[in-house]
Each structure stands twice: as structure tokens, then as C-alpha cells.
Design a protein around this motif. Structure first.
Motif, short mmCIF file in Angstrom:
data_model
loop_
_atom_site.label_atom_id
_atom_site.label_comp_id
_atom_site.label_asym_id
_atom_site.label_seq_id
_atom_site.Cartn_x
_atom_site.Cartn_y
_atom_site.Cartn_z
N LEU A 156 13.17 31.16 -20.81
CA LEU A 156 12.29 31.36 -19.66
C LEU A 156 11.97 32.84 -19.51
N GLN A 157 10.72 33.13 -19.29
CA GLN A 157 10.28 34.51 -19.04
C GLN A 157 10.33 34.82 -17.55
N SER A 158 9.75 33.91 -16.78
CA SER A 158 9.72 34.06 -15.33
C SER A 158 9.68 32.66 -14.72
N ALA A 159 10.18 32.55 -13.50
CA ALA A 159 10.21 31.25 -12.85
C ALA A 159 10.14 31.43 -11.34
N SER A 160 9.82 30.34 -10.67
CA SER A 160 9.83 30.33 -9.21
C SER A 160 10.48 29.03 -8.75
N ILE A 161 11.05 29.06 -7.55
CA ILE A 161 11.69 27.88 -7.01
C ILE A 161 10.63 26.99 -6.37
N SER A 162 10.58 25.74 -6.81
CA SER A 162 9.63 24.79 -6.26
C SER A 162 10.20 24.11 -5.02
N THR A 163 11.45 23.64 -5.12
CA THR A 163 12.09 22.96 -4.00
C THR A 163 13.60 22.95 -4.22
N CYS A 164 14.33 22.64 -3.16
CA CYS A 164 15.78 22.54 -3.25
C CYS A 164 16.30 21.70 -2.10
N VAL A 165 17.30 20.87 -2.40
CA VAL A 165 18.06 20.17 -1.37
C VAL A 165 19.53 20.33 -1.71
N GLY A 166 20.35 20.40 -0.69
CA GLY A 166 21.77 20.54 -0.93
C GLY A 166 22.48 21.11 0.27
N SER A 167 23.73 21.54 0.04
CA SER A 167 24.52 22.06 1.15
C SER A 167 25.57 23.05 0.63
N PHE A 168 26.06 23.88 1.55
CA PHE A 168 27.09 24.87 1.26
C PHE A 168 28.30 24.64 2.15
N ARG A 169 29.44 25.12 1.69
CA ARG A 169 30.60 25.23 2.58
C ARG A 169 30.90 26.69 2.85
N SER B 163 15.58 25.16 3.44
CA SER B 163 14.51 25.83 2.70
C SER B 163 15.13 26.80 1.70
N LEU B 164 14.57 26.84 0.51
CA LEU B 164 14.97 27.81 -0.51
C LEU B 164 13.72 28.15 -1.29
N THR B 165 13.40 29.41 -1.35
CA THR B 165 12.20 29.84 -2.05
C THR B 165 12.46 31.18 -2.72
N GLY B 166 11.76 31.43 -3.81
CA GLY B 166 11.96 32.72 -4.45
C GLY B 166 11.40 32.78 -5.85
N THR B 167 11.56 33.97 -6.43
CA THR B 167 11.08 34.23 -7.79
C THR B 167 12.19 34.85 -8.63
N PHE B 168 12.09 34.59 -9.93
CA PHE B 168 13.01 35.16 -10.92
C PHE B 168 12.17 35.97 -11.90
N ALA B 169 12.46 37.25 -11.99
CA ALA B 169 11.69 38.15 -12.84
C ALA B 169 12.55 38.69 -13.98
N ASP B 170 11.89 39.28 -14.97
CA ASP B 170 12.58 39.98 -16.06
C ASP B 170 13.63 39.09 -16.74
N HIS B 171 13.20 37.90 -17.17
CA HIS B 171 14.07 36.94 -17.86
C HIS B 171 15.27 36.54 -17.01
N GLY B 172 15.10 36.45 -15.70
CA GLY B 172 16.16 36.03 -14.80
C GLY B 172 17.09 37.13 -14.36
N LEU C 220 10.17 26.20 -11.50
CA LEU C 220 8.91 26.11 -12.23
C LEU C 220 8.91 27.21 -13.28
N ASN C 221 8.73 26.83 -14.53
CA ASN C 221 8.63 27.78 -15.62
C ASN C 221 7.20 28.29 -15.67
N ASN C 222 7.01 29.55 -15.41
CA ASN C 222 5.66 30.12 -15.33
C ASN C 222 5.22 30.65 -16.69
#
Length: 116
Positions: free
Chosen positions: A10-23, A46-55, A91-93
Motif C-alpha cells: 500500500l502506498q496510501s490509504a484512508s479509513i472508510s469505516t470502523c466498528v468496535g470497542s476499547f477497554r 467514529s474513526l476517520t483518517g489517512t495513512f501517508a508515506d507507506h503507512g 481504502l487503498n488509494n
């Protein structure tokens, strides 16, 4: 995360959606330098964001709610503990390269989008 990007090429990616929980989770609230460490059961709303520079560089925002519905959010910081699951859809951009460039005015590293 960088290993995941390398393994999956992957070169770059963005978060499309997420479900889950934390403790346990750590966030940095808006315009704050100190981290906020939360313990208990928190649902990801809600979880949103981008991954740059090969993560290597990411920018992720999260909102979570507790059992009363109280919701809080901010920048997600490393080192969190999942409670039940975290189903994150990336999402793999392809054909687009995300990188971060230091803004001379704010001094923050801002996203720059380049076409391959």
C-alpha cells in the motif's frame, strides 16, 4: 502499521469505516498537548483518517462513547487495548500518493496528495 502497508504493498490509504470497542484508549483532545487516558468500556462511534508515506505517517481522529452515551473524541494515539473487536475498513488509494509536508505557518505536517 508500516509492516501491514509493506506486506500489502500500500502506498496510501484512508479509513472508510470502523466498528468496535476499547477497554483502554489514549487520545489527544483538540488543541491540547496532554494525552487523555481512558479506562472502561468505550464503543467506537467514529474513526476517520489517512495513512501517508507507506503507512509511516498517519492522522486519525476517533470518537467513542461510554455506557451512558457520553461521547468524547480527539486524535487517536498509539497503544490502545481493544475490548471486543475493531473492524477497520481501509481504502487503498491506488494512483495517489499521500505524504506529509511541514506547513511553515502552523509548523504542523499537513497532508499533500500527489498523483503517481
Amino acid at each position: 502499521m508500516a509492516q501491514f502497508f509493506k506486506t500489502n504493498q500500500l502506498q496510501s490509504a484512508s479509513i472508510s469505516t470502523c466498528v468496535g470497542s476499547f477497554r483502554e484508549l489514549t487520545i489527544r483532545p483538540a488543541n491540547q498537548q496532554k494525552f487523555l487516558h481512558l479506562k472502561g468500556h468505550y464503543e467506537i462511534v467514529s474513526l476517520t483518517g489517512t495513512f501517508a508515506d507507506h503507512g509511516e505517517n498517519n492522522h486519525i481522529h476517533i470518537s467513542v462513547s461510554d455506557s451512558t452515551g457520553y461521547t468524547i473524541g480527539g486524535h487517536l494515539v498509539d497503544g490502545n487495548i481493544i475490548y471486543t473487536t475493531a473492524e477497520i475498513v481501509l481504502l487503498n488509494n491506488k494512483g495517489i500518493n499521500f505524504t506529509r509536508v511541514k506547513d511553515p505557518e502552523t509548523t504542523y505536517y499537513e497532508l499533500e496528495v500527489l498523483k503517481d
